[in-house]
Write a protein that holds these residues in place. Sequence first.
Motif, PDB file in Angstrom:
ATOM      1  N   VAL A   1      96.448 -82.801  27.795  1.00  0.00           N
ATOM      2  CA  VAL A   1      96.201 -82.472  26.389  1.00  0.00           C
ATOM      3  C   VAL A   1      94.802 -82.944  26.000  1.00  0.00           C
ATOM      4  N   PHE A   2      94.438 -84.157  26.416  1.00  0.00           N
ATOM      5  CA  PHE A   2      93.098 -84.674  26.150  1.00  0.00           C
ATOM      6  C   PHE A   2      92.041 -83.731  26.728  1.00  0.00           C
ATOM      7  N   MET A   3      92.255 -83.273  27.971  1.00  0.00           N
ATOM      8  CA  MET A   3      91.297 -82.362  28.619  1.00  0.00           C
ATOM      9  C   MET A   3      91.153 -81.069  27.812  1.00  0.00           C
ATOM     10  N   ARG A   4      92.273 -80.495  27.423  1.00  0.00           N
ATOM     11  CA  ARG A   4      92.245 -79.243  26.644  1.00  0.00           C
ATOM     12  C   ARG A   4      91.491 -79.434  25.334  1.00  0.00           C
ATOM     13  N   GLU A   5      91.817 -80.509  24.635  1.00  0.00           N
ATOM     14  CA  GLU A   5      91.190 -80.759  23.329  1.00  0.00           C
ATOM     15  C   GLU A   5      89.707 -81.104  23.465  1.00  0.00           C
ATOM     16  N   SER A   6      89.385 -81.848  24.494  1.00  0.00           N
ATOM     17  CA  SER A   6      87.990 -82.199  24.754  1.00  0.00           C
ATOM     18  C   SER A   6      87.174 -80.950  25.092  1.00  0.00           C
ATOM     19  N   ASN A   7      87.720 -80.103  25.956  1.00  0.00           N
ATOM     20  CA  ASN A   7      87.024 -78.873  26.325  1.00  0.00           C
ATOM     21  C   ASN A   7      86.821 -77.951  25.127  1.00  0.00           C
ATOM     22  N   ALA A   8      87.791 -77.906  24.224  1.00  0.00           N
ATOM     23  CA  ALA A   8      87.683 -77.057  23.035  1.00  0.00           C
ATOM     24  C   ALA A   8      86.572 -77.526  22.098  1.00  0.00           C
ATOM     25  N   ARG A   9      86.186 -78.774  22.211  1.00  0.00           N
ATOM     26  CA  ARG A   9      85.149 -79.337  21.339  1.00  0.00           C
ATOM     27  C   ARG A   9      83.806 -79.525  22.059  1.00  0.00           C
ATOM     28  N   MET A  10      83.721 -79.115  23.319  1.00  0.00           N
ATOM     29  CA  MET A  10      82.531 -79.354  24.143  1.00  0.00           C
ATOM     30  C   MET A  10      81.236 -78.877  23.465  1.00  0.00           C
ATOM     31  N   HIS A  11      81.314 -77.790  22.720  1.00  0.00           N
ATOM     32  CA  HIS A  11      80.122 -77.231  22.064  1.00  0.00           C
ATOM     33  C   HIS A  11      79.513 -78.180  21.022  1.00  0.00           C
ATOM     34  N   ARG A  12      80.239 -79.203  20.627  1.00  0.00           N
ATOM     35  CA  ARG A  12      79.731 -80.154  19.627  1.00  0.00           C
ATOM     36  C   ARG A  12      79.014 -81.355  20.237  1.00  0.00           C
ATOM     37  N   ILE A  13      79.031 -81.473  21.560  1.00  0.00           N
ATOM     38  CA  ILE A  13      78.366 -82.597  22.232  1.00  0.00           C
ATOM     39  C   ILE A  13      76.853 -82.404  22.165  1.00  0.00           C
TER      40      ILE A  13
END
Length: 182
Positions: A72-84
Amino acid sequence: MANLPVQAVIFDLDGTLIDSKQVIAEAYHAAHAEVLGADAVPPPFSEYCRYLGRSFPEIMRQMGLPLAMHPVFMRESNARMHRIQVFDGVMALLATLHERQVPMAIATGKDHARTEAILGSLGLLKYFGAVVGSDDVARPKPAADMALKIVQALELCPATTLFVGDAVADLQCGRSAGMQTA
């Protein structure tokens, strides 16, 4: 160990080259809510931060949280990658080191595929001769395995390699491998 002239640099990723803390915090809270329920109060993110530099599964073990949070962490992190974002001055630093032909590598608690995806999306992948994620070694940071894998891959001398990171685990990894640390 006497400090010799630095001839290569290994960087941690999160908190060192990129500002990903908010993305990590949001993904952590989302994973906790999905796995343990929206009413469950997660340990504070400040506790999570005590273990930065380590892999997510290791952080979950240290905090006594279920490993089921990882996907779940991986999915949520990947969904927000564009904000890094890349920290100010990092692009210029990497470009200068690259221009001077200083070998560079990444050693991160993130998994390998996600690390390369982030580096690629930020235009940083081209600077690194090796990328080692926590899933590339049997014993990730703070053990020396990640740094030693990079030394072998790039044929570096540990004593003239600088390991740069923002967490105790980074410094322990570099020092255990016989490197200079910052």
